[in-house]
Design a protein around this motif. Structure first.
Motif, PDB file in Angstrom:
ATOM      1  N   MET A  89       0.831  -1.180   0.000  1.00  0.00           N
ATOM      2  CA  MET A  89       0.000   0.000   0.000  1.00  0.00           C
ATOM      3  C   MET A  89       0.878   1.246   0.000  1.00  0.00           C
ATOM      4  SD  MET A  89      -3.405  -0.638   1.885  1.00  0.00           S
ATOM      5  CE  MET A  89      -4.402  -0.647   0.470  1.00  0.00           C
ATOM      6  N   ASN A  90       1.372   1.635  -1.121  1.00  0.00           N
ATOM      7  CA  ASN A  90       2.210   2.818  -1.231  1.00  0.00           C
ATOM      8  C   ASN A  90       1.397   4.088  -1.367  1.00  0.00           C
ATOM      9  OD1 ASN A  90       4.487   1.282  -1.024  1.00  0.00           O
ATOM     10  ND2 ASN A  90       4.755   1.061  -3.224  1.00  0.00           N
ATOM     11  N   ASP A  91       0.176   3.983  -1.845  1.00  0.00           N
ATOM     12  CA  ASP A  91      -0.647   5.170  -2.012  1.00  0.00           C
ATOM     13  C   ASP A  91      -1.291   5.546  -0.691  1.00  0.00           C
ATOM     14  OD1 ASP A  91      -0.100   5.385  -4.695  1.00  0.00           O
ATOM     15  OD2 ASP A  91      -1.771   4.100  -5.273  1.00  0.00           O
ATOM     16  N   SER A  92      -1.506   6.856  -0.531  1.00  0.00           N
ATOM     17  CA  SER A  92      -2.185   7.289   0.676  1.00  0.00           C
ATOM     18  C   SER A  92      -3.676   6.968   0.570  1.00  0.00           C
ATOM     19  CB  SER A  92      -1.989   8.790   0.888  1.00  0.00           C
ATOM     20  OG  SER A  92      -2.686   9.505  -0.109  1.00  0.00           O
ATOM     21  N   ARG A  93      -4.382   7.172   1.613  1.00  0.00           N
ATOM     22  CA  ARG A  93      -5.800   6.819   1.675  1.00  0.00           C
ATOM     23  C   ARG A  93      -6.631   7.589   0.651  1.00  0.00           C
ATOM     24  NH1 ARG A  93      -9.396   6.990   7.167  1.00  0.00           N
ATOM     25  NH2 ARG A  93     -11.295   6.221   6.237  1.00  0.00           N
ATOM     26  N   TYR A  94      -6.274   8.831   0.416  1.00  0.00           N
ATOM     27  CA  TYR A  94      -7.080   9.685  -0.466  1.00  0.00           C
ATOM     28  C   TYR A  94      -6.452   9.898  -1.841  1.00  0.00           C
ATOM     29  CZ  TYR A  94      -9.303  10.575   3.960  1.00  0.00           C
ATOM     30  OH  TYR A  94      -9.941  10.418   5.155  1.00  0.00           O
ATOM     31  N   GLY A  95      -5.423   9.183  -2.166  1.00  0.00           N
ATOM     32  CA  GLY A  95      -4.774   9.335  -3.459  1.00  0.00           C
ATOM     33  C   GLY A  95      -3.723  10.427  -3.425  1.00  0.00           C
ATOM     34  N   LYS A  96      -3.085  10.645  -4.545  1.00  0.00           N
ATOM     35  CA  LYS A  96      -2.035  11.652  -4.635  1.00  0.00           C
ATOM     36  C   LYS A  96      -2.631  12.999  -5.010  1.00  0.00           C
ATOM     37  CE  LYS A  96       1.780   8.633  -5.784  1.00  0.00           C
ATOM     38  NZ  LYS A  96       2.877   8.368  -6.696  1.00  0.00           N
ATOM     39  N   THR A  97      -2.063  14.057  -4.448  1.00  0.00           N
ATOM     40  CA  THR A  97      -2.470  15.409  -4.797  1.00  0.00           C
ATOM     41  C   THR A  97      -1.908  15.736  -6.174  1.00  0.00           C
ATOM     42  OG1 THR A  97      -2.359  16.025  -2.480  1.00  0.00           O
ATOM     43  CG2 THR A  97      -2.429  17.811  -4.068  1.00  0.00           C
ATOM     44  N   PRO A  98      -2.744  16.281  -7.069  1.00  0.00           N
ATOM     45  CA  PRO A  98      -2.245  16.622  -8.411  1.00  0.00           C
ATOM     46  C   PRO A  98      -1.106  17.643  -8.352  1.00  0.00           C
ATOM     47  CG  PRO A  98      -4.639  16.764  -8.314  1.00  0.00           C
ATOM     48  CD  PRO A  98      -4.158  16.550  -6.921  1.00  0.00           C
ATOM     49  N   ARG A  99      -0.105  17.431  -9.180  1.00  0.00           N
ATOM     50  CA  ARG A  99       1.073  18.305  -9.208  1.00  0.00           C
ATOM     51  C   ARG A  99       0.696  19.751  -9.508  1.00  0.00           C
ATOM     52  NH1 ARG A  99       6.092  18.647  -8.187  1.00  0.00           N
ATOM     53  NH2 ARG A  99       7.576  19.517  -9.646  1.00  0.00           N
ATOM     54  N   ARG A 100      -0.285  19.937 -10.373  1.00  0.00           N
ATOM     55  CA  ARG A 100      -0.716  21.284 -10.726  1.00  0.00           C
ATOM     56  C   ARG A 100      -1.234  22.045  -9.506  1.00  0.00           C
ATOM     57  NH1 ARG A 100      -4.675  20.891 -15.499  1.00  0.00           N
ATOM     58  NH2 ARG A 100      -3.256  19.226 -15.982  1.00  0.00           N
ATOM     59  N   ARG A 101      -1.950  21.362  -8.626  1.00  0.00           N
ATOM     60  CA  ARG A 101      -2.482  21.999  -7.427  1.00  0.00           C
ATOM     61  C   ARG A 101      -1.355  22.353  -6.454  1.00  0.00           C
ATOM     62  NH1 ARG A 101      -6.806  18.735  -4.313  1.00  0.00           N
ATOM     63  NH2 ARG A 101      -7.768  18.876  -6.359  1.00  0.00           N
ATOM     64  N   ILE A 102      -0.390  21.478  -6.335  1.00  0.00           N
ATOM     65  CA  ILE A 102       0.757  21.755  -5.456  1.00  0.00           C
ATOM     66  C   ILE A 102       1.496  22.997  -5.939  1.00  0.00           C
ATOM     67  CG2 ILE A 102       3.020  20.901  -4.726  1.00  0.00           C
ATOM     68  CD1 ILE A 102       1.791  18.086  -4.785  1.00  0.00           C
ATOM     69  N   LEU A 103       1.734  23.079  -7.240  1.00  0.00           N
ATOM     70  CA  LEU A 103       2.445  24.231  -7.786  1.00  0.00           C
ATOM     71  C   LEU A 103       1.616  25.506  -7.682  1.00  0.00           C
ATOM     72  CD1 LEU A 103       4.106  22.655 -10.947  1.00  0.00           C
ATOM     73  CD2 LEU A 103       5.208  23.308  -8.814  1.00  0.00           C
ATOM     74  N   ALA A 104       0.308  25.413  -7.924  1.00  0.00           N
ATOM     75  CA  ALA A 104      -0.553  26.598  -7.906  1.00  0.00           C
ATOM     76  C   ALA A 104      -0.713  27.173  -6.502  1.00  0.00           C
ATOM     77  CB  ALA A 104      -1.923  26.250  -8.490  1.00  0.00           C
ATOM     78  N   LEU A 105      -0.684  26.328  -5.499  1.00  0.00           N
ATOM     79  CA  LEU A 105      -0.864  26.812  -4.129  1.00  0.00           C
ATOM     80  C   LEU A 105       0.457  27.084  -3.421  1.00  0.00           C
ATOM     81  CD1 LEU A 105      -3.752  24.486  -2.915  1.00  0.00           C
ATOM     82  CD2 LEU A 105      -3.903  26.870  -3.634  1.00  0.00           C
ATOM     83  N   GLY A 106       1.450  26.263  -3.661  1.00  0.00           N
ATOM     84  CA  GLY A 106       2.691  26.366  -2.907  1.00  0.00           C
ATOM     85  C   GLY A 106       3.667  27.398  -3.419  1.00  0.00           C
ATOM     86  N   VAL A 107       3.847  27.486  -4.718  1.00  0.00           N
ATOM     87  CA  VAL A 107       4.869  28.369  -5.272  1.00  0.00           C
ATOM     88  C   VAL A 107       4.540  29.849  -5.039  1.00  0.00           C
ATOM     89  CG1 VAL A 107       6.038  29.076  -7.394  1.00  0.00           C
ATOM     90  CG2 VAL A 107       5.715  26.653  -6.896  1.00  0.00           C
ATOM     91  N   PRO A 108       3.310  30.316  -5.285  1.00  0.00           N
ATOM     92  CA  PRO A 108       3.033  31.735  -4.984  1.00  0.00           C
ATOM     93  C   PRO A 108       3.215  32.081  -3.503  1.00  0.00           C
ATOM     94  CG  PRO A 108       1.338  30.873  -6.410  1.00  0.00           C
ATOM     95  CD  PRO A 108       2.174  29.713  -5.976  1.00  0.00           C
ATOM     96  N   LEU A 109       2.833  31.177  -2.617  1.00  0.00           N
ATOM     97  CA  LEU A 109       3.031  31.403  -1.191  1.00  0.00           C
ATOM     98  C   LEU A 109       4.521  31.451  -0.856  1.00  0.00           C
ATOM     99  CD1 LEU A 109       1.800  31.724   1.616  1.00  0.00           C
ATOM    100  CD2 LEU A 109       1.814  29.239   1.802  1.00  0.00           C
ATOM    101  N   ALA A 110       5.296  30.573  -1.466  1.00  0.00           N
ATOM    102  CA  ALA A 110       6.743  30.556  -1.227  1.00  0.00           C
ATOM    103  C   ALA A 110       7.396  31.843  -1.723  1.00  0.00           C
ATOM    104  CB  ALA A 110       7.371  29.343  -1.915  1.00  0.00           C
ATOM    105  N   VAL A 111       6.991  32.313  -2.893  1.00  0.00           N
ATOM    106  CA  VAL A 111       7.550  33.557  -3.432  1.00  0.00           C
ATOM    107  C   VAL A 111       7.166  34.736  -2.543  1.00  0.00           C
ATOM    108  CG1 VAL A 111       7.421  35.164  -5.384  1.00  0.00           C
ATOM    109  CG2 VAL A 111       7.679  32.724  -5.799  1.00  0.00           C
ATOM    110  N   ALA A 112       5.927  34.757  -2.049  1.00  0.00           N
ATOM    111  CA  ALA A 112       5.495  35.832  -1.157  1.00  0.00           C
ATOM    112  C   ALA A 112       6.288  35.810   0.145  1.00  0.00           C
ATOM    113  CB  ALA A 112       4.003  35.692  -0.866  1.00  0.00           C
ATOM    114  N   MET A 113       6.548  34.627   0.684  1.00  0.00           N
ATOM    115  CA  MET A 113       7.322  34.525   1.925  1.00  0.00           C
ATOM    116  C   MET A 113       8.763  34.978   1.712  1.00  0.00           C
ATOM    117  SD  MET A 113       5.884  30.922   3.441  1.00  0.00           S
ATOM    118  CE  MET A 113       6.990  30.868   4.831  1.00  0.00           C
TER     119      MET A 113
END
Length: 72
Positions: free
Chosen positions: A1-25
């Motif tokens: 069982m390598n997958d998490s319970r709810y599946g993998k988070t799409p890469r596009r969502r990680i980039l859309a939410l994380g990168v702007p926050l990182a640049v702002a910080m």
């Protein structure tokens, strides 16, 4: 069982939410650091901003690294 319970988070969502926050910080931390050093503005030197600014910028760099690195 390598997958998490709810599946993998799409890469596009990680980039859309994380990168702007990182640049702002990183931007805010860098600005606070330069403000504390007296490079920007006419405000007297602040020890609090001088300590908090690099920490916030460092967390921004770490967040950007985690978001941009390739998945395993």
């Amino acid at each position: 069982m390598n997958d998490s319970r709810y599946g993998k988070t799409p890469r596009r969502r990680i980039l859309a939410l994380g990168v702007p926050l990182a640049v702002a910080m990183m931007t805010l931390g860098g600005y606070w650091t330069l403000l504390a050093w007296g490079v920007v503005g006419n405000q007297p030197e602040s020890r609090t901003l001088g300590a908090v600014g690099p920490i916030i910028a460092g967390f921004g760099v770490a967040l950007a690294y985690v978001c941009i690195r390739p998945r395993r």
